[in-house]
Enzyme design. Structure first.
Site, short mmCIF file in Angstrom:
data_model
loop_
_atom_site.label_atom_id
_atom_site.label_comp_id
_atom_site.label_asym_id
_atom_site.label_seq_id
_atom_site.Cartn_x
_atom_site.Cartn_y
_atom_site.Cartn_z
CD GLU A 1 -2.75 -1.30 2.22
OE1 GLU A 1 -3.14 0.19 2.93
OE2 GLU A 1 -3.80 -1.99 2.63
NE ARG B 1 -0.72 1.14 -6.56
CZ ARG B 1 -1.77 1.00 -7.10
NH1 ARG B 1 -2.19 -0.27 -6.43
NH2 ARG B 1 -2.54 1.23 -7.21
CG HIS B 2 1.58 7.11 -0.55
ND1 HIS B 2 0.88 8.26 -0.62
CD2 HIS B 2 0.65 5.90 -0.36
CE1 HIS B 2 -0.39 8.06 0.29
NE2 HIS B 2 -0.16 6.69 0.10
CD GLU C 1 15.08 -7.05 4.19
OE1 GLU C 1 14.40 -6.24 4.94
OE2 GLU C 1 15.45 -7.88 4.61
CB SER C 2 16.49 -7.49 -3.13
OG SER C 2 16.15 -7.97 -4.25
CG ASN D 1 8.77 16.36 -0.22
OD1 ASN D 1 7.22 16.64 0.33
ND2 ASN D 1 8.80 16.81 -1.79
NE ARG E 1 1.73 20.32 -2.21
CZ ARG E 1 2.38 20.96 -3.64
NH1 ARG E 1 3.34 20.69 -4.71
NH2 ARG E 1 0.97 21.04 -4.05
NE ARG F 1 -1.54 4.96 2.26
CZ ARG F 1 -2.91 4.01 1.27
NH1 ARG F 1 -3.45 3.52 1.77
NH2 ARG F 1 -2.44 4.15 -0.01
#
Lengths: 237, 237, 237, 237
Positions: free
Chosen positions: B75, B78-79, B88-89, B180, B182, B191
């Protein structure tokens, strides 16, 4: 339960031809009127591609609907600029039991060689087929175990968002993806492993597969742009 | 195996105070020099917030490191605007066996009431504690089952990216997040479920928890901006 | 009236060192803790730069205040991604009478050669000094004419936004610019004409001048990143 | 020399209807198939607008060609997210002598009242018509003076980019603008002064004029989305 080894992509809508991209560029010189001859369009787009004038390639748009596993969406959604998404929501609806299992083609690329350092991604080794059958049987069992628990959690009334936590990242999810040609080229330059690319890239095999299908659609709608981009080493302008 | 019911967030670095945001705004009128008095800063930021002049609030930056389950990252990621991520991969390293299980506090919010329509997200009902103990026992078993298969898949040499497909979305993953003020306000307006917010929002309970911690950090570094934003109904300028 | 031939840039604030960019990248492998040795940082950033892993380079920030003519802002403001701006507003305050006139150095680059096609930008020819003195005298006269009318329009009470329409694009304007290293590198790859760059670019002489000053600041705060970027042909990752 | 008091906007291409935006949203619940009934679309889009679910409104696109003065482009180009631009370039071609002078309608809004503080933008007072005739005569003279010098500078061979510095911000320039409905709504919420808007805004009169024309085109292609946005106080989702 459905087990799939491939990923679906379909075109929903498209806007802007190669000619339109050229017209957008020609506004710079005031020649954006009338219907241009093809060789003029090729000449201009070639100049733009070579000199990395990227903005004209933003005046088009493509929406596709893709159905693929969550572990791939995790990577795709990291593309932020020029991409819009709307995805199936496990908070609004229970997810369907559709899961990824590697197919025969993938088997050829799934094993790490002796002495391979696990910190290095992108390896593509060989996996004997009988080995893979066994792996997929275990994988399907794990998928079944997880999905049954999910159903049970929904049944006793746990809310959707919390019920889902046991679901594996191999489950499929559908998403609308809208992007412009410039963003698409940037995406493809990272997500398709092409030997002729100017910059090397090592996407996971599965990502490479779906990205190639995406490239086919891109090439269908913007054939001149696509060819010039390939000729310029697949570097996004 | 570690089972956690909360999420970690720590501040890595920060830039730009409330005063700096005000100075950035004052460049408009040529008054961006010298050290302003606090009441001047409050007055200006209040005007900007009320009139939705958003750009001055972009001249700050905050990097945090968050460790939380993948279903929440899905979720958060998506921002897109004003947010940068490094996560982390699972392609570079095996993921650690750390999983989410709801704690006591969550239990109070996890059941759907009678007649609740599953298509409506954001519900927060009641779950008897014994019911939850049972659910968490099943959940831990499923996590264990999946993680053991994951280890086995790694052991036989399946590459990291493919081995992970059986891992559940309840597994934890760490990520650096830079944004930032904003963008942070925009994020928080969606959220965090606050009864005094001008626009209603229904985040999942877990997202609300981590977002509140994020808000605390934001309020610590930009106390004036935060308070004015709250007073203006938590609408991002 | 003030006539200037150069552009001012000053650092306002900065966040994130080369080490921090490396730490953000190391979260991928879980090694983002402790203080890394310099050779490790160089090795990692070099790998990221070469392989075009761009996101770690977003975990820093730099705010500068630039004072330069409007015709340059017109170009700079077209950089949208990862850039934040707050500019002096001619609607809020009358603009000061500060104008651009080319200096001696520019004179060497301001004439088009015989047979030069006007549609080709970026030319840098020779202009005799006496020729330029004459041109600048005319230019100053035009600036004076326009600015006096502007003052008169303000005096009779025309609102600021409308009064300004007679002002020339050579007038100076101040702006706060905040950006991350990745965006800065992308900007510099297009706005500085460097013979060793992998991709050719043809910025206007004045843009090249201010961009070089910006590059100096960038190189001061992120020396390793800057050097690696130069070594990789000034291609933004 | 041409003197204009209005601004031109024409539609170049468009993609995605209200139905398509609804379909993109319905992928969340798996109902994005088939052709929906209008009342369903209205119901869904109304829910999305009210609850500020913005992403579905990104799955459309509109390209327009606008011809307006540079002082307006300076404001418009500050919209970065979801907007793509290609503009006439004074480096590639000489600009045509087309300039802005306020018309009769504007005259009613161009004077500041007694005691008006110049730091407050957005004022709209009264200007007697004879006063304006006089102002426009002076303005045209200044435009002519500047443009003739520009031609002379081009004639003696000064390069295009440097020759232009004497041109006033009232000169017209053409630009292609591509944006999605969500970004368009955000733009309109700031650039049109509507008494019924939830948040007050004070665009310059000229910006308000061109933005209203843009809104007409937006309303033509997305009538349901536009109406719902208006009903919700013109707050972009």
């Amino acid at each position: 339960m459905i087990f799939k080894s491939d990923f679906d992509i379909e075109t929903i809508q498209q806007m802007g031809t190669d000619n339109m991209l050229a017209r957008a560029a020609w506004v710079s010189t005031g020649k954006d009127v009338g219907d241009p001859r093809t060789e003029k369009v090729v000449g201009l787009l070639s100049f733009l591609m070579k000199n990395r004038h990227g903005t004209p390639f933003e005046h088009g748009s493509l929406t596709v609907r893709i159905n693929m596993p969550i572990f791939l969406w995790r990577e795709w959604h990291r593309h932020r600029v020029g991409f819009s998404y709307n995805e199936e929501s496990a908070r609004y609806k229970p997810l369907d039991p559709v899961f990824y299992q590697p197919g025969e083609e993938r088997a050829k690329h799934s094993m790490k060689p002796e002495g391979f350092k696990p910190s290095k991604p992108g390896f593509r080794g060989l996996l004997p087929n009988d080995r893979q059958d066994c792996d997929n049987r275990d994988l399907r069992a794990a998928y079944g175990f997880a999905y049954n628990l999910y159903l049970e959690r929904l049944r006793v009334g746990i809310d959707n968002g919390l019920a889902r936590v046991c679901l594996p990242v191999g489950i499929y999810s559908a998403c609308y993806v809208t992007a412009n040609p410039r963003s698409i080229m940037h995406f493809l330059s990272l997500r398709v492993d092409d030997p002729d690319a100017h910059f090397e890239t090592h996407p996971q095999w599965e990502m490479d597969q779906i990205a190639r299908k995406y490239e086919d659609i891109f090439a269908f709608y913007w054939p001149i742009t696509h060819q010039l981009w390939v000729e310029n080493g697949r570097v996004a302008p």
